[in-house]
Design a protein around this motif. Sequence first.
Motif, PDB file in Angstrom:
ATOM      1  N   MET A 110     -17.009 -12.808  11.225  1.00 45.54           N
ATOM      2  CA  MET A 110     -16.185 -12.767  10.158  1.00 45.54           C
ATOM      3  C   MET A 110     -15.240 -11.780  10.166  1.00 45.54           C
ATOM      4  N   ALA A 111     -13.903 -12.082   9.936  1.00 42.62           N
ATOM      5  CA  ALA A 111     -12.676 -11.136   9.550  1.00 42.62           C
ATOM      6  C   ALA A 111     -11.910 -11.439   8.415  1.00 42.62           C
ATOM      7  N   ASP A 112     -11.329 -10.476   7.809  1.00 40.71           N
ATOM      8  CA  ASP A 112     -10.697 -10.648   6.676  1.00 40.71           C
ATOM      9  C   ASP A 112      -9.213  -9.962   6.742  1.00 40.71           C
ATOM     10  N   ALA A 113      -8.292 -10.503   5.979  1.00 38.81           N
ATOM     11  CA  ALA A 113      -6.943  -9.944   6.040  1.00 38.81           C
ATOM     12  C   ALA A 113      -6.090 -10.534   5.040  1.00 38.81           C
ATOM     13  N   ALA A 114      -4.981  -9.813   4.527  1.00 37.94           N
ATOM     14  CA  ALA A 114      -4.234 -10.119   3.190  1.00 37.94           C
ATOM     15  C   ALA A 114      -2.838  -9.777   3.331  1.00 37.94           C
ATOM     16  N   ARG A 115      -1.859 -10.742   2.996  1.00 41.19           N
ATOM     17  CA  ARG A 115      -0.550 -10.274   3.172  1.00 41.19           C
ATOM     18  C   ARG A 115      -0.012 -10.732   1.567  1.00 41.19           C
ATOM     19  N   THR A 116       0.893  -9.925   1.067  1.00 39.70           N
ATOM     20  CA  THR A 116       1.781 -10.137  -0.059  1.00 39.70           C
ATOM     21  C   THR A 116       2.999 -10.500   0.423  1.00 39.70           C
ATOM     22  N   VAL A 117       3.358 -11.678  -0.145  1.00 42.39           N
ATOM     23  CA  VAL A 117       4.762 -12.318   0.351  1.00 42.39           C
ATOM     24  C   VAL A 117       5.675 -12.273  -0.994  1.00 42.39           C
ATOM     25  N   ALA A 118       6.813 -11.581  -0.585  1.00 45.17           N
ATOM     26  CA  ALA A 118       7.915 -11.719  -1.880  1.00 45.17           C
ATOM     27  C   ALA A 118       8.874 -12.875  -1.604  1.00 45.17           C
ATOM     28  N   LEU A 119       8.784 -13.980  -2.580  1.00 43.43           N
ATOM     29  CA  LEU A 119       9.489 -14.857  -2.621  1.00 43.43           C
ATOM     30  C   LEU A 119      10.981 -14.503  -2.738  1.00 43.43           C
ATOM     31  N   PRO A 120      12.121 -15.457  -2.362  1.00 45.91           N
ATOM     32  CA  PRO A 120      13.506 -15.202  -2.294  1.00 45.91           C
ATOM     33  C   PRO A 120      13.577 -14.926  -3.783  1.00 45.91           C
ATOM     34  N   GLY A 121      14.635 -13.995  -4.179  1.00 49.88           N
ATOM     35  CA  GLY A 121      14.948 -13.752  -5.436  1.00 49.88           C
ATOM     36  C   GLY A 121      13.926 -12.412  -6.028  1.00 49.88           C
ATOM     37  N   ALA A 122      12.756 -12.197  -5.250  1.00 48.99           N
ATOM     38  CA  ALA A 122      12.089 -11.015  -5.879  1.00 48.99           C
ATOM     39  C   ALA A 122      12.877  -9.770  -6.249  1.00 48.99           C
ATOM     40  N   SER A 123      12.474  -9.280  -7.363  1.00 50.87           N
ATOM     41  CA  SER A 123      13.206  -7.982  -7.712  1.00 50.87           C
ATOM     42  C   SER A 123      13.174  -6.725  -6.647  1.00 50.87           C
ATOM     43  N   ARG A 124      14.029  -5.763  -6.521  1.00 47.47           N
ATOM     44  CA  ARG A 124      13.769  -4.583  -5.648  1.00 47.47           C
ATOM     45  C   ARG A 124      12.599  -4.029  -5.760  1.00 47.47           C
ATOM     46  N   GLU A 125      11.956  -3.852  -7.150  1.00 47.85           N
ATOM     47  CA  GLU A 125      10.667  -3.214  -7.589  1.00 47.85           C
ATOM     48  C   GLU A 125       9.538  -3.998  -6.686  1.00 47.85           C
ATOM     49  N   ALA A 126       9.724  -5.320  -6.822  1.00 51.29           N
ATOM     50  CA  ALA A 126       8.473  -6.128  -6.460  1.00 51.29           C
ATOM     51  C   ALA A 126       8.580  -6.045  -4.644  1.00 51.29           C
ATOM     52  N   GLN A 127       9.858  -6.147  -4.172  1.00 52.95           N
ATOM     53  CA  GLN A 127       9.754  -5.746  -2.700  1.00 52.95           C
ATOM     54  C   GLN A 127       9.351  -4.352  -2.327  1.00 52.95           C
ATOM     55  N   GLU A 128       9.727  -3.459  -3.224  1.00 50.85           N
ATOM     56  CA  GLU A 128       9.251  -1.920  -2.541  1.00 50.85           C
ATOM     57  C   GLU A 128       7.580  -1.929  -2.884  1.00 50.85           C
ATOM     58  N   LEU A 129       7.178  -2.809  -4.072  1.00 54.91           N
ATOM     59  CA  LEU A 129       5.419  -2.795  -4.100  1.00 54.91           C
ATOM     60  C   LEU A 129       4.964  -3.114  -2.731  1.00 54.91           C
TER      61      LEU A 129
END
Length: 256
Positions: A110-129
Amino acid sequence: ALHLRDRYMTIQSATELEGMRAIGRLVAEALAVMEGAVKPGVTTAQLDDVARVFLEAKGARSAPQLTYGFPGFTCISVNEEIVHGVPGARVLHEGDLVTLDVTAELKGFMADAARTVALPGASREAQELVASAERAYDAGVKAARPGTRVRAIGRAIEQSVKHDGFSVMRELCGHGIGRVLHEEPTVPNFDDPAANSQLHQGLVLAVEPLVSMRPARIFDEADGWTIRTHNRAWSAHHENTIVVMDGEPIVLTVAD
């Protein structure tokens, strides 16, 4: 071999390493396919289906389904949802943060991975997070060396996140992985004195900073699976499965 005495996976042969590389590669490829399908108007159930079709075609199974009877093939969490979001009718909108978390099994590994994707229009703060979670992951992995304590990973993650002005979710941790989804050791995302077991060559870990925009506690949603921030602060998550080695760890959940 899996030492039941120690409850963790330590890679001891080329065969085991190849088995872990094979499932790691598939998890990374599934994430890439999902990322390609992320856009406003898509439901989380549709994204889950993209991963399911891809992985089942390769002979892989959902580790959360196998282990816990999870209702989705993957976990998909949006905005204030941190982890274990159940795929369903939720529609993605411009500016959302969507976390894709894939854990799969192939031939007993078993292997495990995750990514958070910022959709177009995401705030600068969200992208920085999102960027902060990625940097914290890098810092944690740099600290993962044989002979150091598990807490060193958490210390590096927390320092990185604090430097960025965000907060780690203390109740949620990384973990050992290999033959089962959650193995020893627990890998906290802060400097936890209790995380004093020593890392060793060949140990397989899921390193996964979970970061929120402001300090938050976890809150369990009514579905019994989804965990969100109690104050609805948005969160980001970056995770890979690694093998602790002398020098740089091997990152298993990367595509060729």
